[in-house]
Design a protein around this motif. Sequence first.
Motif, PDB file in Angstrom:
ATOM      1  N   GLN A  24       0.930  -1.283  -0.084  1.00  0.00           N
ATOM      2  CA  GLN A  24      -0.062   0.042  -0.229  1.00  0.00           C
ATOM      3  C   GLN A  24       0.779   1.207   0.194  1.00  0.00           C
ATOM      4  N   ALA A  36      -4.101   3.481   1.210  1.00  0.00           N
ATOM      5  CA  ALA A  36      -5.166   2.806   2.032  1.00  0.00           C
ATOM      6  C   ALA A  36      -5.859   2.076   0.870  1.00  0.00           C
ATOM      7  N   ILE A  37      -6.516   0.999   1.319  1.00  0.00           N
ATOM      8  CA  ILE A  37      -7.540   0.441   0.586  1.00  0.00           C
ATOM      9  C   ILE A  37      -8.718   0.222   1.355  1.00  0.00           C
ATOM     10  N   GLN A  79     -12.253   5.577  -0.136  1.00  0.00           N
ATOM     11  CA  GLN A  79     -13.041   5.899   1.124  1.00  0.00           C
ATOM     12  C   GLN A  79     -14.227   4.691   0.957  1.00  0.00           C
ATOM     13  N   SER A  80     -14.266   3.748   1.974  1.00  0.00           N
ATOM     14  CA  SER A  80     -15.277   2.910   1.837  1.00  0.00           C
ATOM     15  C   SER A  80     -16.744   3.400   1.735  1.00  0.00           C
ATOM     16  N   ARG A  95      -1.047   1.391   9.489  1.00  0.00           N
ATOM     17  CA  ARG A  95      -0.052   2.580   9.443  1.00  0.00           C
ATOM     18  C   ARG A  95      -0.084   2.879  10.942  1.00  0.00           C
TER      19      ARG A  95
HETATM   20  N1  LIG Z   1     -11.481   5.629   5.860  1.00  0.00           N
HETATM   21  C1  LIG Z   1     -10.798   4.734   4.530  1.00  0.00           C
HETATM   22  C2  LIG Z   1     -10.031   3.722   5.659  1.00  0.00           C
HETATM   23  C3  LIG Z   1      -9.092   2.939   4.859  1.00  0.00           C
HETATM   24  C4  LIG Z   1      -7.966   1.932   5.630  1.00  0.00           C
HETATM   25  O1  LIG Z   1      -7.387   2.374   6.385  1.00  0.00           O
HETATM   26  N2  LIG Z   1      -7.692   0.723   5.087  1.00  0.00           N
HETATM   27  C5  LIG Z   1      -6.943  -0.134   5.683  1.00  0.00           C
HETATM   28  C6  LIG Z   1      -7.275  -1.488   5.737  1.00  0.00           C
HETATM   29  S1  LIG Z   1      -8.661  -1.855   6.349  1.00  0.00           S
HETATM   30  C7  LIG Z   1      -5.519   0.143   4.954  1.00  0.00           C
HETATM   31  O2  LIG Z   1      -5.438   0.249   3.781  1.00  0.00           O
HETATM   32  N3  LIG Z   1      -4.536   0.249   5.736  1.00  0.00           N
HETATM   33  C8  LIG Z   1      -3.139   0.174   5.293  1.00  0.00           C
HETATM   34  C9  LIG Z   1      -2.280   0.913   6.274  1.00  0.00           C
HETATM   35  O3  LIG Z   1      -2.646   1.350   7.237  1.00  0.00           O
HETATM   36  O4  LIG Z   1      -0.958   1.033   5.816  1.00  0.00           O
HETATM   37  C10 LIG Z   1     -11.993   3.776   4.265  1.00  0.00           C
HETATM   38  O5  LIG Z   1     -13.097   3.829   5.066  1.00  0.00           O
HETATM   39  O6  LIG Z   1     -11.745   3.166   3.136  1.00  0.00           O
END
Ligand SMILES: N[C@@H](CCC(=O)N[C@@H](CS)C(=O)NCC(=O)O)C(=O)O
Length: 224
Positions: free
Chosen positions: A43, A56-57, A74-75, A120
Amino acid sequence: MTDPRFELFAFWRTSATYRVRVALNLKGLAARERLINLDAGEQRGEAFLRVNPLGAIPALVDLAEGQPHLPLTQSLAILEFLDDIHAAPPLLPADPHGRARVRSLAAMLAADTHPLITARIKGYLTTKGGFDDAAWRAWQSHWFTTGLQAFEQRLATEPATGAYCHGDAITTADICLASIIVVMRIFKIDVPDIPTIERIFALCETHEAFARAEPGRQVGAPAA
Ligand SMILES: N[C@@H](CCC(=O)N[C@@H](CS)C(=O)NCC(=O)O)C(=O)O
């Protein structure tokens, strides 16, 4: 078989990607997944940062009519987009008060709880913040408990709660709730005194759209 309309940047265990998988399943939409291995730090690689500079995904690309659009991130925004392009079944109630309540419940978990336990944050606290594994686990447990017990209090006391978080139809609030519980299970964290949440999550789990999104069933998940 026709190609799916969407491409979803995803990883098996992520809470935010789970939300999009459930919404796609509920609406009968299909996405081809592109794996971003969070354990390998993909990521934060140059290629993915061009998709989402936050690293972020999920990210969702709409491939309709062969004209790729910018990836959606953003989900919660993605869920509302899916609702806009494919109304049935709706993920938000029709009335303004109901919509605001569902968005508020969803934000309690997706905006105020989940970000605190992401990779992160873990990376920062364990490399720069002096956290060892036990401190990280206590942190995770604290924020899951704070978020879910506040959510429980609302569900248990607000009259709009029904079979699901809002009335008797699945909404974005249920999707966000389930997205937190499934990752708590992976991390083996228990939160006490959340009977309404447990009742609603048990009902969600019986639904095929949630069952098919279950992290353990995704490509890349470790064997049970
Ligand atoms: N607010 C974002 C949050 C996205 C997020 O934090 N995704 C996490 C996985 S659940 C991620 O990609 N984390 C990678 C990291 O923190 O390095 C959403 O709802 O899409």
